[in-house]
Design an enzyme around this catalytic site. Structure first.
Site, PDB file in Angstrom:
ATOM      1  N   GLU A 162      -2.426  -4.027  -0.727  1.00  0.00           N
ATOM      2  CA  GLU A 162      -1.454  -4.754   0.096  1.00  0.00           C
ATOM      3  C   GLU A 162      -2.054  -5.598   1.215  1.00  0.00           C
ATOM      4  O   GLU A 162      -1.822  -5.334   2.411  1.00  0.00           O
ATOM      5  CB  GLU A 162      -0.449  -3.771   0.708  1.00  0.00           C
ATOM      6  CG  GLU A 162       0.366  -3.015  -0.312  1.00  0.00           C
ATOM      7  CD  GLU A 162       1.555  -2.281   0.318  1.00  0.00           C
ATOM      8  OE1 GLU A 162       1.636  -2.209   1.557  1.00  0.00           O
ATOM      9  OE2 GLU A 162       2.396  -1.784  -0.439  1.00  0.00           O
ATOM     10  N   GLU A 376       2.926   1.451  -6.744  1.00  0.00           N
ATOM     11  CA  GLU A 376       3.675   2.266  -5.779  1.00  0.00           C
ATOM     12  C   GLU A 376       5.143   1.907  -5.901  1.00  0.00           C
ATOM     13  O   GLU A 376       5.502   0.733  -6.004  1.00  0.00           O
ATOM     14  CB  GLU A 376       3.289   1.984  -4.315  1.00  0.00           C
ATOM     15  CG  GLU A 376       1.981   2.562  -3.880  1.00  0.00           C
ATOM     16  CD  GLU A 376       1.659   2.249  -2.421  1.00  0.00           C
ATOM     17  OE1 GLU A 376       2.593   2.151  -1.594  1.00  0.00           O
ATOM     18  OE2 GLU A 376       0.469   2.087  -2.122  1.00  0.00           O
TER      19      GLU A 376
HETATM   20  C1  BGP Z   1       2.906   0.943   1.328  1.00  0.00           C
HETATM   21  C2  BGP Z   1       1.530   1.500   1.523  1.00  0.00           C
HETATM   22  C3  BGP Z   1       1.461   2.981   1.424  1.00  0.00           C
HETATM   23  C4  BGP Z   1       2.663   3.707   1.976  1.00  0.00           C
HETATM   24  C5  BGP Z   1       3.967   3.059   1.607  1.00  0.00           C
HETATM   25  C6  BGP Z   1       5.175   3.620   2.308  1.00  0.00           C
HETATM   26  O1  BGP Z   1       3.014  -0.241   2.024  1.00  0.00           O
HETATM   27  O2  BGP Z   1       0.634   0.980   0.580  1.00  0.00           O
HETATM   28  O3  BGP Z   1       0.246   3.369   1.987  1.00  0.00           O
HETATM   29  O4  BGP Z   1       2.537   4.040   3.288  1.00  0.00           O
HETATM   30  O5  BGP Z   1       3.944   1.687   1.847  1.00  0.00           O
HETATM   31  O6  BGP Z   1       5.290   3.073   3.582  1.00  0.00           O
HETATM   32  P1  BGP Z   1       5.819   3.861   4.833  1.00  0.00           P
HETATM   33  O7  BGP Z   1       4.967   5.060   4.934  1.00  0.00           O
HETATM   34  O8  BGP Z   1       5.671   2.932   5.991  1.00  0.00           O
HETATM   35  O9  BGP Z   1       7.232   4.174   4.568  1.00  0.00           O
END
Ligand code: BGP
Length: 469
Positions: A162, A376
């Protein structure tokens, strides 16, 4: 809609080093940017012990195996391998990742390894972070060490996780270090520099004749105009250009298209600033675009765009208090709520249609793509733990709708080869801490015990049958 996922489809779980490992000072690991940030006075939480994956990885991989999860996203901590970010290699770091990768393979859980998941070595962060082009060289040196150490066994590599989040959260929204806001020129420059680092590491990997595949993980936020008015549609295009299109062009076209550059230049003109590139960047892009093996696509949500003439304003919802977010960027647009679309407690619209559209868009705009992994997707939720049981039905509903969107895209010919739920077990959330849970397995942070949630049993059944249940 296709009923079955294709043979060989991966049902995986995702993690990231900083969010799961803990052990930030053990076995010679050096400091990364997030260590300093989370240890400042007043910080709400920190990364020790997180999910203690550094010590518990065998338990987690056993659970993955037992629940029919056949892939895991892990990332390498740069400063476990190179404590100063460059120079001296830490044998304990190499040994840890060797053991972890071997254990994944032993359990039949294929590792998908990301080189950089936000945790830049502290020294380089303090030296200008991704605005300083020296970091591109340092990243490629680090990548080479990883390819040499683990490249005989790792079959899926991603250069970055990302890039957009590094730029947006660190320099526009201010909820990642260095917590700057509305620095649009810097955000765009960082995106470009990260794409150069990606291309150079990918080209290096391809020159080493290793047996695996390599790609990148992008977060592809859906962008939808809140009305059919030309002004709202233009706001959608501008937000899409800076969030998605600019970097997809670099990865797959090997250059920025004229339309993309006209949108990016419009944003830069309204905010002041100029993109700085070097001619060799485009040679690197062009070579990498021909060789990239896959796109990792993270998808959680879409934004509904309205034209916006005012100054930038952002309020981050980092506690799960519904309805508190504000996000308006000068020269781009305002992300507004759509009353017809439900949201999570963190104000993320739940919009699986956006995932479908992004998959179709890759196939349409970048027909040279080879394959896509949903690297993800998942739902942050304040799980209730009652007598060792966790009923996370809303998460099951969320994931079901997104898996349906994937099946629809597959039926229409999009080459989606796997799905990695975020997250395998509960993990540290970068700006939300520990009450925003995503895992299939609940982690009791007091004693690091794992408990399968209702979603873990459900996910196992889907993976066994390769169809939605
Ligand atoms: C993505 C990242 C992850 C994870 C996920 C959820 O952007 O790659 O590492 O953190 O988001 O985000 P959050 O924990 O802010 O809800």
């Amino acid at each position: 809609m296709a009923k079955k996922f294709p043979a060989g489809f991966i049902f995986g779980g995702a993690t990231a080093a900083y969010q799961v490992e803990g052990a930030t000072r053990e076995d010679g690991r050096g400091p990364c940017v997030w260590d300093e940030y989370m240890n400042r006075p007043g910080a709400r939480f920190n990364a020790d012990p997180a999910s203690d994956f550094y010590h518990q990885y065998k338990t987690d991989l056993q659970l993955a195996h037992d629940y029919n999860i056949n892939g895991i996203r892990i990332s390498l901590s740069w400063t476990r391998i190179l404590p100063e970010g460059e120079g001296r290699v830490n044998p304990a770091g190499i040994a840890y990742y060797n053991e972890l990768i071997d254990e994944c393979i032993k359990q039949g859980v294929e590792p998908f390894v990301t080189l950089h998941h936000f945790d830049t070595p502290l020294k380089f962060f303090q030296n200008g972070h991704w605005l300083n082009r020296d970091l591109i060289d340092k990243f490629v040196e680090y990548a080479k060490i990883c390819f040499e150490a683990f490249g005989d066994r790792v079959t899926k590599w991603a250069t970055f996780n990302e890039p957009w989040s590094i730029a947006q959260n660190g320099y526009l929204a201010g909820n990642f270090p260095p917590n700057e806001t509305f620095q649009i020129e810097k955000a765009i420059q960082i995106e470009h520099n990260l794409m150069v680092a990606h291309a150079r590491a990918l080209n290096l990997y391809k020159s080493m004749n290793l047996p695996g595949k390599i790609g990148i993980v992008h977060t592809l936020e859906g962008k939808v105009a809140i009305s059919a008015s030309p002004a709202d549609c233009h706001a959608r295009d501008l937000d899409d250009a800076i969030s998605n299109r600019f970097m997809l062009d670099a990865c797959y076209l090997g250059k920025y298209s004229d339309t993309t550059m006209s949108l990016i230049n419009e944003i830069l003109q309204k905010n002041g600033g100029k993109l700085i590139t070097e001619p060799s960047d485009f040679d690197d892009f062009a070579r990498a675009a021909k060789q990239i093996d896959f796109l990792g696509m993270n998808y959680y949500s879409s934004h509904f765009l309205q034209a916006w003439d005012g100054d930038s304003q952002v309020v981050n919802n980092s506690t799960g208090e519904k309805g508190t977010s504000v996000f308006c960027l000068k020269g781009i647009g305002a992300r507004v709520s759509n009353p017809e679309v439900p949201t999570t407690d963190w104000d993320w619209p739940i919009y699986p249609e956006g995932m479908y559209r992004q998959l179709k868009r890759i196939a349409r705009d970048y027909p040279n793509y080879k394959e896509i992994f949903i690297s993800e997707n998942g739902m942050g939720y304040k799980d209730d733990f009652e007598d060792g049981k966790i009923d996370d039905t809303p998460r099951i509903e969320y994931v079901t709708k997104h898996l349906e969107a994937i099946l629809k895209a597959i039926e229409e010919g999009v080459k989606v080869k796997g799905y990695y739920i975020w997250s395998l077990m509960d993990v540290l959330s970068w700006s939300n801490g520990y009450n925003k849970r995503y895992g299939l397995f609940y982690v009791d942070y007091a004693n690091q015990k794992r408990y399968p949630k209702k979603s873990a049993y459900w996910y196992k059944a889907i993976s066994q049958r390769r169809e939605l249940v």
